[in-house]
Design an enzyme around this catalytic site. Structure first.
Site, mmCIF file in Angstrom:
data_model
loop_
_atom_site.group_PDB
_atom_site.id
_atom_site.type_symbol
_atom_site.label_atom_id
_atom_site.label_comp_id
_atom_site.label_asym_id
_atom_site.label_seq_id
_atom_site.Cartn_x
_atom_site.Cartn_y
_atom_site.Cartn_z
ATOM 1 N N HIS A 23 0.798 -1.100 -0.097
ATOM 2 C CA HIS A 23 0.047 -0.085 0.049
ATOM 3 C C HIS A 23 1.062 1.434 0.139
ATOM 4 O O HIS A 23 1.960 1.282 0.466
ATOM 5 C CB HIS A 23 -0.824 0.016 1.264
ATOM 6 C CG HIS A 23 -1.798 1.079 1.660
ATOM 7 N ND1 HIS A 23 -1.520 2.355 1.683
ATOM 8 C CD2 HIS A 23 -3.465 1.061 1.047
ATOM 9 C CE1 HIS A 23 -2.703 2.814 1.646
ATOM 10 N NE2 HIS A 23 -3.925 2.130 1.462
ATOM 11 N N ASP B 227 2.666 -4.817 7.944
ATOM 12 C CA ASP B 227 1.672 -3.920 7.807
ATOM 13 C C ASP B 227 0.318 -4.966 8.054
ATOM 14 O O ASP B 227 0.253 -5.849 7.086
ATOM 15 C CB ASP B 227 1.706 -3.207 6.419
ATOM 16 C CG ASP B 227 0.378 -2.583 6.235
ATOM 17 O OD1 ASP B 227 -0.567 -2.710 6.821
ATOM 18 O OD2 ASP B 227 0.282 -1.806 4.976
ATOM 19 N N CYS C 202 -4.690 2.434 -3.847
ATOM 20 C CA CYS C 202 -3.539 2.681 -3.316
ATOM 21 C C CYS C 202 -2.343 1.894 -3.223
ATOM 22 O O CYS C 202 -1.507 1.612 -2.206
ATOM 23 C CB CYS C 202 -3.573 3.084 -1.752
ATOM 24 S SG CYS C 202 -4.970 4.578 -1.426
ATOM 25 N N LYS D 255 -10.636 -0.807 10.507
ATOM 26 C CA LYS D 255 -10.737 -1.906 9.439
ATOM 27 C C LYS D 255 -11.172 -3.161 10.261
ATOM 28 O O LYS D 255 -11.308 -4.262 9.566
ATOM 29 C CB LYS D 255 -9.719 -2.109 8.779
ATOM 30 C CG LYS D 255 -9.239 -0.973 7.684
ATOM 31 C CD LYS D 255 -7.805 -1.118 7.049
ATOM 32 C CE LYS D 255 -7.360 -0.083 6.182
ATOM 33 N NZ LYS D 255 -8.092 0.275 5.079
ATOM 34 N N GLN E 253 -4.635 -5.197 6.817
ATOM 35 C CA GLN E 253 -5.732 -6.272 6.462
ATOM 36 C C GLN E 253 -5.496 -7.555 6.964
ATOM 37 O O GLN E 253 -6.264 -8.517 6.554
ATOM 38 C CB GLN E 253 -5.373 -6.269 4.770
ATOM 39 C CG GLN E 253 -5.646 -4.975 4.028
ATOM 40 C CD GLN E 253 -7.008 -4.548 4.176
ATOM 41 O OE1 GLN E 253 -7.941 -5.030 4.543
ATOM 42 N NE2 GLN E 253 -7.302 -3.221 3.796
HETATM 43 N N1 PMP Z 1 -1.845 -0.937 4.594
HETATM 44 C C1 PMP Z 1 -2.739 -1.348 4.103
HETATM 45 C C2 PMP Z 1 -2.453 -2.881 3.425
HETATM 46 C C3 PMP Z 1 -3.975 -0.947 3.854
HETATM 47 O O1 PMP Z 1 -5.234 -1.773 3.379
HETATM 48 C C4 PMP Z 1 -4.327 0.134 4.372
HETATM 49 C C5 PMP Z 1 -5.634 0.958 4.237
HETATM 50 N N2 PMP Z 1 -6.383 1.174 2.928
HETATM 51 C C6 PMP Z 1 -3.338 1.015 4.783
HETATM 52 C C7 PMP Z 1 -2.377 0.412 5.019
HETATM 53 C C8 PMP Z 1 -3.612 2.195 5.417
HETATM 54 O O2 PMP Z 1 -4.360 2.279 6.428
HETATM 55 P P1 PMP Z 1 -5.192 3.677 7.176
HETATM 56 O O3 PMP Z 1 -5.627 4.502 6.139
HETATM 57 O O4 PMP Z 1 -6.248 3.110 8.252
HETATM 58 O O5 PMP Z 1 -3.968 4.269 8.017
#
Ligand code: PMP
Length: 426
Positions: free
Chosen positions: A143, A220, A384, A246, A223
């Site tokens: 991401h 990270d 993203c 999430k 997910q």
């Molecule tokens: N890493 C991953 C794999 C994500 O899916 C996301 C959110 N789409 C993020 C980081 C960023 O998370 P946040 O916007 O809650 O900081």
């Protein structure tokens, strides 16, 4: 046309009452556009919230609101206790180990979310540890929030980013990863589960190889935490980050777990109240971890409601949730494959909760708009993860992402919607 939610003809897991789980979520009980029952399949972006979390949030503001750590009065002490108790709950939730005779929860740092947690590590550990000649190894499926903070800190320190490639199924090329590891590698930063493809990465093996090369590993977990039972001790990660929103909790709150030894050695992130030991104009000393990283009034209400979300999810049985979502993903994959001209993007052998695809030449945005009018919420675009989209030579996908409250009827509605898209766009 009156659309009503059909009853489940067959349960996926006799042990799991999806109707009861779903009933806990008030947002899922609504119809959109007058008569279209909401089918919420945008869970990788954010999940809906169970009543228990909503109640905890409003309960806090109704009766308990006070600032933490500074007051002698009843409400302030009560808020401080609740705020700190969630730290213990989150340590338990991800299996954080004790370290050097200190309790596990001292390694739980509250952040605004995964993004801020990664930025914190980059700005503190990264700035202190990286220098010219060093390398940071990222995967192609990260991401943007696990790419851009490293790019920025590498620009500043002279370190370099190296990439672990992915296959056309969307799996990491492990041999390439091992080849790229060297004594120059200071950090491997990888996602546990890809938000765009659903691939579950072999984090334990990655950590083992990285540690052998002398590198630290940041995982990270944005997910993975909502969908898999997670044990950071078993994974062996040095840093592990995730977001509350999430995992059925509120927005604006997340967690950074870091190994005690590393957190102790890291400089503070932001300066301000609560992160200090003593302040003078000549010399300021800092609080112990985790408070060293929590400057200013924190997001108290969201921390407390995050605790309620973790308790709620644990109560559902995380292995049971995993089994349900896995069976549902298999069902969804099969059903979607029935549609002409469908191209699944991301067909890894180990996947969680995400179905990304393209429908012939139909632009993902057009497909998403038609689905929306039928009450089916999906995400369209690059998610993203532009470097990953570049690997597949596509600008984006349609992404349906599942959660504990989805069932076969949701998938059936998605398929019905996709057939309509097919008819409309030929
Ligand atoms: N890493 C991953 C794999 C994500 O899916 C996301 C959110 N789409 C993020 C980081 C960023 O998370 P946040 O916007 O809650 O900081």
């Amino acid at each position: 046309m009156e659309a009503t939610r059909p009853k489940q003809e067959a349960v996926l897991d006799a042990d799991y009452d999806v109707e009861a789980v779903r009933a806990a979520f008030p947002a899922l009980q609504q119809d959109l556009y007058d008569d279209q029952p909401l089918v919420y399949l945008d869970n990788a972006a954010t999940t809906q919230k169970p009543q228990a979390v909503i109640d905890r949030l409003t309960g806090y503001y109704t009766r308990e609101n006070a600032n933490v750590h500074r007051g002698v009065h009843f409400l302030s002490q009560q808020a401080s206790d609740a705020y700190e108790a969630v730290r213990e709950r989150m340590a338990d939730f991800i299996g954080a180990p004790e370290a050097g005779g200190r309790p596990a929860h001292e390694q739980i740092v509250y952040t605004r979310g995964t993004t801020e947690a990664i930025n914190l590590v980059a700005a503190t550990w990264g700035r202190a540890e990286l220098q010219e000649g060093d390398e940071v190894l990222l995967s192609q499926m990260e991401h943007h929030s696990n790419i851009v903070p490293w790019q920025r800190i590498c620009e500043e320190t002279g370190a370099q980013i190296k990439i672990i490639p992915v296959t056309d199924r969307g799996e990491l090329v492990f041999e390439a990863f091992e080849k790229r590891l060297s004594e120059r590698t200071k950090l491997v930063a990888v996602t546990h589960v890809s938000n765009a493809l659903g691939t579950i990465n072999p984090v334990e093996e990655i950590v083992r190889a990285a540690h052998e090369a002398g590198a630290k590993v940041l995982v990270d977990g944005a997910q993975s935490v909502p969908h898999l039972p997670v044990d950071v001790e078993a994974l062996g990660a040095d840093f592990f980050c995730f977001s509350g929103h999430k995992m059925y909790g509120p927005t604006g709150i997340g967690v950074l777990y870091g190994r005690r030894r590393l957190l102790d050695a890291m400089p503070p992130y932001q300066g301000g109240g609560d992160m200090i030991d003593e302040v003078s104009f000549e010399d300021t000393t800092y609080a112990e971890v985790p408070h060293k990283f929590e400057a200013g009034t924190p997001n108290i209400s969201s921390v407390i409601a995050l605790g309620a979300a973790a308790a709620w999810l644990k109560e559902q049985g995380r292995p049971r949730v995993r089994r349900h979502e896995k069976a549902l993903l298999e069902y969804a994959t099969e059903r979607v494959r029935e549609i002409d001209d469908i191209r699944l993007v991301g067909t890894a052998r180990e996947k969680a909760s995400v179905l990304s695809f393209l429908l012939g030449d139909v632009h993902p945005y057009d497909a998403g708009t038609v689905l929306d009018r039928m009450g089916v919420a999906v995400r369209t675009g690059h998610h993203c993860a532009q470097p990953l989209m570049e690997h597949f030579s596509i600008p984006g996908t349609v992404r349906a992402s599942l959660a504990c409250y989805n069932d076969r009827s949701d998938v059936d509605r998605l398929v019905e919607g996709l057939r309509k898209v097919r008819r409309m766009f030929g």
